[in-house]
Enzyme design. Sequence first.
Site, PDB file in Angstrom:
ATOM      1  N   ASP A   1       9.460   0.508   5.017  1.00 49.10           N
ATOM      2  CA  ASP A   1      10.530  -0.080   5.831  1.00 49.10           C
ATOM      3  C   ASP A   1      11.340   0.993   6.551  1.00 49.10           C
ATOM      4  O   ASP A   1      11.670   0.865   7.729  1.00 49.10           O
ATOM      5  CB  ASP A   1      11.467  -0.916   4.945  1.00 49.10           C
ATOM      6  CG  ASP A   1      10.714  -1.949   4.136  1.00 49.10           C
ATOM      7  OD1 ASP A   1       9.574  -2.277   4.513  1.00 49.10           O
ATOM      8  OD2 ASP A   1      11.255  -2.414   3.125  1.00 49.10           O
TER       9      ASP A   1
ATOM     10  N   SER B   1      13.375  -6.483   6.423  1.00 53.08           N
ATOM     11  CA  SER B   1      13.946  -5.143   6.239  1.00 53.08           C
ATOM     12  C   SER B   1      15.349  -4.956   6.778  1.00 53.08           C
ATOM     13  O   SER B   1      15.674  -3.922   7.359  1.00 53.08           O
ATOM     14  CB  SER B   1      13.057  -4.074   6.888  1.00 53.08           C
ATOM     15  OG  SER B   1      11.980  -3.827   6.084  1.00 53.08           O
TER      16      SER B   1
ATOM     17  N   GLY C   1      17.466 -10.983   3.722  1.00 58.21           N
ATOM     18  CA  GLY C   1      16.726 -11.706   2.689  1.00 58.21           C
ATOM     19  C   GLY C   1      15.486 -12.391   3.226  1.00 58.21           C
ATOM     20  O   GLY C   1      14.915 -13.271   2.578  1.00 58.21           O
TER      21      GLY C   1
ATOM     22  N   SER D   1      32.182  -4.594   7.258  1.00 59.85           N
ATOM     23  CA  SER D   1      31.026  -5.270   7.857  1.00 59.85           C
ATOM     24  C   SER D   1      31.480  -6.498   8.630  1.00 59.85           C
ATOM     25  O   SER D   1      32.258  -7.305   8.112  1.00 59.85           O
ATOM     26  CB  SER D   1      30.054  -5.688   6.746  1.00 59.85           C
ATOM     27  OG  SER D   1      29.156  -6.665   7.229  1.00 59.85           O
TER      28      SER D   1
ATOM     29  N   THR E   1       0.825  -1.211   0.000  1.00 59.64           N
ATOM     30  CA  THR E   1       0.000   0.000   0.000  1.00 59.64           C
ATOM     31  C   THR E   1       0.858   1.259   0.000  1.00 59.64           C
ATOM     32  O   THR E   1       0.389   2.323  -0.381  1.00 59.64           O
ATOM     33  CB  THR E   1      -0.888   0.018   1.259  1.00 59.64           C
ATOM     34  OG1 THR E   1      -0.055  -0.300   2.386  1.00 59.64           O
ATOM     35  CG2 THR E   1      -2.001  -1.001   1.161  1.00 59.64           C
TER      36      THR E   1
HETATM   37  C1  GLA Z   1       9.093  -3.994   0.656  1.00 56.93           C
HETATM   38  C2  GLA Z   1       9.277  -2.513   0.325  1.00 56.93           C
HETATM   39  C3  GLA Z   1       8.242  -1.647   1.039  1.00 56.93           C
HETATM   40  C4  GLA Z   1       6.841  -2.177   0.846  1.00 56.93           C
HETATM   41  C5  GLA Z   1       6.786  -3.677   1.124  1.00 56.93           C
HETATM   42  C6  GLA Z   1       5.453  -4.272   0.807  1.00 56.93           C
HETATM   43  O1  GLA Z   1       9.397  -4.241   1.992  1.00 56.93           O
HETATM   44  O2  GLA Z   1      10.563  -2.093   0.708  1.00 56.93           O
HETATM   45  O3  GLA Z   1       8.356  -0.311   0.576  1.00 56.93           O
HETATM   46  O4  GLA Z   1       6.340  -1.864  -0.429  1.00 56.93           O
HETATM   47  O5  GLA Z   1       7.768  -4.388   0.384  1.00 56.93           O
HETATM   48  O6  GLA Z   1       4.482  -3.780   1.665  1.00 56.93           O
END
Ligand code: GLA
Length: 391
Positions: free
Chosen positions: A177, A131, A127, A72, A40
Site C-alpha cells: 500500500d 488503503s 475501511g 482531521s 504476495t
Molecule cells: C493489505 C496490506 C498489504 C497487502 C494487502 C494484501 O492491504 O496492507 O501490505 O498485504 O493487504 O495484498
Amino acid sequence: MIGDQDAADRSRQAFTERFGSAPEGVWAAPGRVNVIGEHTDYNGGFVLPVALPHTTRAAVARRTDGLVALASVQHPGKEIRTGLSDLTPGTPGGWAAYPAGVVAELLGEVTAAGGVSILVDGDVPSGAGLSSSAALECAVALALRDMLELDLDLADLVDVARRAENDFVGAPTGILDQSASLLCTAGHALFLDTRDRSSQQVPLDLAAAGLALLVIDSGTTHDHAEGGYGDRRRECEQAAARLGVGLLREVDDPAGLDVLADGTAEGDVLHRRARHILTENARVLEVVAALGGDADPRAIGPILTAGHASLRDDFEISIPLLDACVEAAVGAGAHGARMVGGGFGGSVIALVEADAVDVVTAAVTERFAREQHDRPRTFVTVPSSGARRLA
Ligand code: GLA
C-alpha cells in the site's frame, strides 16, 4: 473527489482555522487498488497496484512547544495534542495513530524542529480495502520529508510509512500500500518486486481499449490490526519454514509444495496458503505480460477472476458478499473481477467494457439487495498520480 488546487485550498483553510496560522505546505497521497498480486508482498513476491484519484491531504507546520498536534476534517472535535516523547503505540489511537506513527518514526528530526501541527483531510473511502491508512501515512511522511528537508528518498519513505503501520498502529502489513501511494504514476500500474524492490511502470490505458476498471466498495469493513490478516501472514511464514526457505517467493515449482500436504488438517491449510502465493505471483507475471506489446487488455480478465477463486478457496480471505459481487459482475458481462486488498471485506474490482459499466453496476446493486445488503458504492477509476506536494 476534488482537484489538487481545490484540495490544497481547502486543507490550507482548514489548517488556518484550526491552528490560527497558515501551514508551511500541503501534501497529498492517494489510495490504491491492486490489479493483481494479493498477500504476495510479505512473501517477497510481485504486486501490480494503481493509484486512485482519491487522496488524503496533510497540511503541516512546525511548532515551538515540542508537541505534536493532530486534527482531521473527517473527525471534527478537539485536536489531539501529545508531547513528542509521550508518543507510544496506542497513544494516540484511532485515526490519529497513523500520522502519529509517522511522527514517531521521525522523532529525532521532528523534536529538533520543535514539534509539528498536522491537519488531515481526504476522500479515500476508509475501511474499504482501498488503503486510506497508507494514504494518510504517506501524505504525512512526504510532508515531513520535504518540510524538514530530510535526506530520504521515496523508497525510504515507504519504509517509514510501513514501520508506522507495523510498529505504531500494530497492523503486520507488507509494503504494497505504501509503495503504491508513493511510487505510482498517472496512466501506469506499478509492477513491483517486493523482494529486491525493483519496479517498472506498466502503461495502463484501459479507456483507449474501450474498457473501464470498476471499483465496488461493499461497505463491509476490515481491520488488519486484528485476527485474520496476521493469521495468514503467520501461516505463510510457517509454510516457508517447513519448506526450508526464508520467503515463499523462493519456491518456483508448485510441485515443491507437495511436502506440506502431509495428511494433517494443518498441513492441508499450509499447502493451500502457499499455493495461493505461488499461483498469485504467476498471475502477476501473466498480467504484466498480457499488458505488454499489442495484447488486448481484455485478456487479463480471466486471470483476475482466477485470482479471486484462489483468495476464496486457497487463502480463505473472501466473504460470501464479495463472492456474490464477483459472480454478479462476471455474470453481467465483466471480463473479470476479484476482491482487492487484505480481505475479510472491502472492495471488488471488475474489468468491464466502458459501455457496460451501467449494466454491471445495476447487476451488482441488484445482487447486494438480494443478499439483503446496503447498496454498494461504485466508481470507475483510472491509474492516477502518486504522492505529491500540492502547495
Ligand atoms: C493489505 C496490506 C498489504 C497487502 C494487502 C494484501 O492491504 O496492507 O501490505 O498485504 O493487504 O495484498
